[in-house]
Design an enzyme around this catalytic site. Structure first.
Site, PDB file in Angstrom:
ATOM      1  N   HIS A  60     -11.048   9.351  26.643  1.00  0.00           N
ATOM      2  CA  HIS A  60     -10.214   9.517  25.155  1.00  0.00           C
ATOM      3  C   HIS A  60      -9.118   8.657  24.918  1.00  0.00           C
ATOM      4  O   HIS A  60      -8.095   8.767  25.788  1.00  0.00           O
ATOM      5  CB  HIS A  60     -10.173  11.007  24.593  1.00  0.00           C
ATOM      6  CG  HIS A  60      -9.000  11.800  25.587  1.00  0.00           C
ATOM      7  ND1 HIS A  60      -7.771  11.636  25.071  1.00  0.00           N
ATOM      8  CD2 HIS A  60      -8.947  12.462  26.571  1.00  0.00           C
ATOM      9  CE1 HIS A  60      -6.949  12.449  26.101  1.00  0.00           C
ATOM     10  NE2 HIS A  60      -7.835  13.023  26.858  1.00  0.00           N
TER      11      HIS A  60
ATOM     12  N   GLU B 127      -9.403  13.706  21.130  1.00  0.00           N
ATOM     13  CA  GLU B 127      -9.730  14.606  22.030  1.00  0.00           C
ATOM     14  C   GLU B 127      -8.480  15.867  21.776  1.00  0.00           C
ATOM     15  O   GLU B 127      -9.112  17.009  21.864  1.00  0.00           O
ATOM     16  CB  GLU B 127     -10.022  14.015  23.400  1.00  0.00           C
ATOM     17  CG  GLU B 127     -10.482  15.240  24.262  1.00  0.00           C
ATOM     18  CD  GLU B 127      -9.215  16.071  24.734  1.00  0.00           C
ATOM     19  OE1 GLU B 127      -9.537  17.208  25.347  1.00  0.00           O
ATOM     20  OE2 GLU B 127      -7.938  15.813  25.145  1.00  0.00           O
TER      21      GLU B 127
ATOM     22  N   HIS C 205       0.632  16.354  29.424  1.00  0.00           N
ATOM     23  CA  HIS C 205       1.353  16.738  28.243  1.00  0.00           C
ATOM     24  C   HIS C 205       2.857  16.784  28.310  1.00  0.00           C
ATOM     25  O   HIS C 205       3.405  17.550  27.249  1.00  0.00           O
ATOM     26  CB  HIS C 205       0.587  17.950  27.523  1.00  0.00           C
ATOM     27  CG  HIS C 205      -0.731  18.151  27.506  1.00  0.00           C
ATOM     28  ND1 HIS C 205      -1.508  19.087  26.863  1.00  0.00           N
ATOM     29  CD2 HIS C 205      -1.552  16.937  27.554  1.00  0.00           C
ATOM     30  CE1 HIS C 205      -2.885  18.700  26.842  1.00  0.00           C
ATOM     31  NE2 HIS C 205      -3.024  17.414  27.197  1.00  0.00           N
TER      32      HIS C 205
ATOM     33  N   ASP D 218      -3.443  10.792  30.940  1.00  0.00           N
ATOM     34  CA  ASP D 218      -4.313  11.719  29.868  1.00  0.00           C
ATOM     35  C   ASP D 218      -4.268  10.758  28.430  1.00  0.00           C
ATOM     36  O   ASP D 218      -3.545  11.320  27.670  1.00  0.00           O
ATOM     37  CB  ASP D 218      -3.793  12.829  29.736  1.00  0.00           C
ATOM     38  CG  ASP D 218      -4.569  14.016  28.932  1.00  0.00           C
ATOM     39  OD1 ASP D 218      -5.922  13.534  28.642  1.00  0.00           O
ATOM     40  OD2 ASP D 218      -4.087  14.940  28.551  1.00  0.00           O
TER      41      ASP D 218
ATOM     42  N   ASP E  17     -11.283  12.244  32.518  1.00  0.00           N
ATOM     43  CA  ASP E  17     -10.294  12.961  32.140  1.00  0.00           C
ATOM     44  C   ASP E  17      -9.497  14.110  32.881  1.00  0.00           C
ATOM     45  O   ASP E  17      -9.155  15.034  31.957  1.00  0.00           O
ATOM     46  CB  ASP E  17     -10.782  13.626  30.480  1.00  0.00           C
ATOM     47  CG  ASP E  17      -9.467  13.878  29.668  1.00  0.00           C
ATOM     48  OD1 ASP E  17      -8.535  13.555  29.946  1.00  0.00           O
ATOM     49  OD2 ASP E  17      -9.747  14.794  28.990  1.00  0.00           O
TER      50      ASP E  17
HETATM   51 ZN   LIG Z   1      -7.367  14.390  28.195  1.00  0.00          ZN
END
Ligand SMILES: [Zn+2]
Length: 465
Positions: free
Chosen positions: A277, A323, A421, A289, A351
């Protein structure tokens, strides 16, 4: 990404494939393609091209959050680069995506001492009034503890200080804390960041509201700060926090999925999808990510082109948008390609970070699993020869649900959730040699699956486990 539960490696020799041996038996045997596999592995591991591309993408465009100019500019650049690489049928497909804007945000400990707390609002959260929300904090260790102490939660900020076990298990607190706290009468929710290790790095991520509860603001604290507030409460100190968040949800905007191919030489309408993604959260630069997975898929097909390895079927790179806070790109791809899904032979996504590859997690029939296990055996030299079941990845979920055999690249993920994140998801966390081995794994699996004389047998997928 959302993590799937993994089960032990299947016995590679246990499942018979005698029923599908074609007349030209050798063309159906993955080990007939060892020379091509070895040349893809040599090309992928000869240099740091993939890592360099992740670095350029993430350094130039930064985070690629849905609804932002930087995501769309990154997509424009990728399309130009793919065309320059000689990939075929390079194009984009429109996707309407949500637009959540973080705004200015802060959390301040007011009592027992004043200090700034390390926080990130959770994606999708509502904001606070402009002056913020100041309230006493109730720290709990689980949803069950909040239920027992619900009478104490009214009018307070509830902090869920929940130690990380697995992502799949602990992430329930990111998704559900706001509504659980709101049902008990809380005015805001905080969580301990979802991760096993911290360096005062709060982790963002998606949350959701139940329709049955008022919408209250929700944010993550660094694990150090969450643990400190719990210690203060345990000592009987009165903990007060002021939370201010300017978050808002604006109308949907258009983004795009990116598609590029190497067309099949015999059966171009049969497709192996390989992708990642292209969007990320709005912190860090989304290198793990999922710039890494996106570039690994792209490089896999670039190497097939460069080595003049045109497979029997089409291999299609798909870089899904949105995503992280919507999965809209994955659903839009399924909808736009519904008429050809029965000719999707396999869908592969990376991912979980492009760290040292281990193999693939596979969802599909037993007969197909036996074939992909033989393909994976070609990847022993890069360490990517194991197949575990089931498996998958978020953006291929809609394809798997529609009956397409699917697999997620499996890697050494021991550090992935340290950075996931956060502002620390940057390219220096990835190792060029490990990224190169991920490219090799994606390239060999996609190429051989596209080259076999017969498509992977679909059959009935194993019962849900
Ligand atoms: Zn991801």
């Amino acid at each position: 990404m959302r993590r799937m539960r993994l089960l032990p490696i299947i016995a590679l020799s246990a499942v018979g494939s005698a029923a599908l041996v074609p007349a030209d038996a050798s063309a159906q045997r993955p080990d007939a393609y060892r020379a091509q596999a070895d040349s893809l592995i040599r090309a992928a591991t000869a240099d740091s091209a993939a890592w360099n591309r992740i670095a350029e993408l993430t350094d130039r465009f930064g985070p690629r959050f849905s609804g932002t100019e930087s995501l769309e500019r990154a997509i424009d650049w990728i399309v130009e680069e793919m065309r320059a690489d000689g990939l075929e049928n390079v194009r984009t497909e429109p996707v309407m995506v949500p637009r959540w804007v973080r705004g200015a945000e802060s959390a301040e400990l007011v009592s027992p001492r004043r200090t700034r707390l390390h926080m990130l609002g959770l994606g999708g959260s509502v904001g606070t009034p402009a002056e913020g929300i100041e309230a006493e904090v109730l720290v709990v260790g689980s949803f069950a503890e909040l239920e027992r102490r619900a009478a104490e939660a009214r009018g307070k900020i509830v902090l869920f200080d929940v130690p990380f076990t697995t992502y799949r298990e602990t992430v329930a607190y990111r998704g559900g804390s706001a509504s659980a706290a709101a049902k008990a009468g809380a005015v805001a929710a905080l969580i301990r960041s979802i991760g096993p290790f911290g360096m005062q790095t709060p982790h963002t991520g998606g949350m959701r509201y139940d329709t049955a509860a008022p919408r209250i603001p929700a944010a993550a604290l660094s694990m150090e700060d969450a643990m400190m507030l719990r210690r203060m409460q345990a000592r009987g100190e009165r903990v007060r926090v002021r939370l201010a968040m300017g978050a808002q949800t604006l109308p949907d905007v258009q983004s795009r999925n990116v598609i590029a191919e190497i067309r099949g030489r015999e059966r171009p309408d049969e497709v192996v999808v390989v992708g990642g993604h292209i969007d990320s959260w709005d912190v860090g630069t989304g290198a793990m990510d999922d710039a890494g997975g996106s570039v690994a898929a792209w490089e896999a097909v670039r190497l097939m082109k460069r080595l003049n390895l045109r497979p029997r079927r089409t291999v299609r790179v798909v870089l899904w948008t949105n995503e992280e806070n919507g999965l809209r790109g994955a659903n839009a791809y399924r909808d736009a390609h519904r008429a050809e899904l029965d000719r999707h032979v396999l869908a592969i996504e990376s991912d979980i970070g492009t760290f040292a590859p281990r193999g693939f997690g596979f969802t599909g029939s037993d007969a197909a699993a036996a074939v992909v296990a033989q393909i994976a055996a070609l990847l022993e030299t890069v360490g990517a020869d194991s197949i575990i079941r089931p498996g998958g990845a978020p953006d291929i979920g809609p394809l798997i649900a529609a009956g397409v055999p699917g697999m997620g690249l499996e890697v050494d993920e021991s550090r992935y959730f340290w950075y996931h994140h956060t502002d620390a998801d940057t390219v220096d966390k990835l190792d060029p040699a490990e990224v190169a081995r991920c490219v090799a794994a994606m390239a060999v699996m996609a190429y051989v699956a596209a080259e076999l004389l017969e498509p992977l047998p679909r059959g009935a997928p194993p019962a849900a486990r």
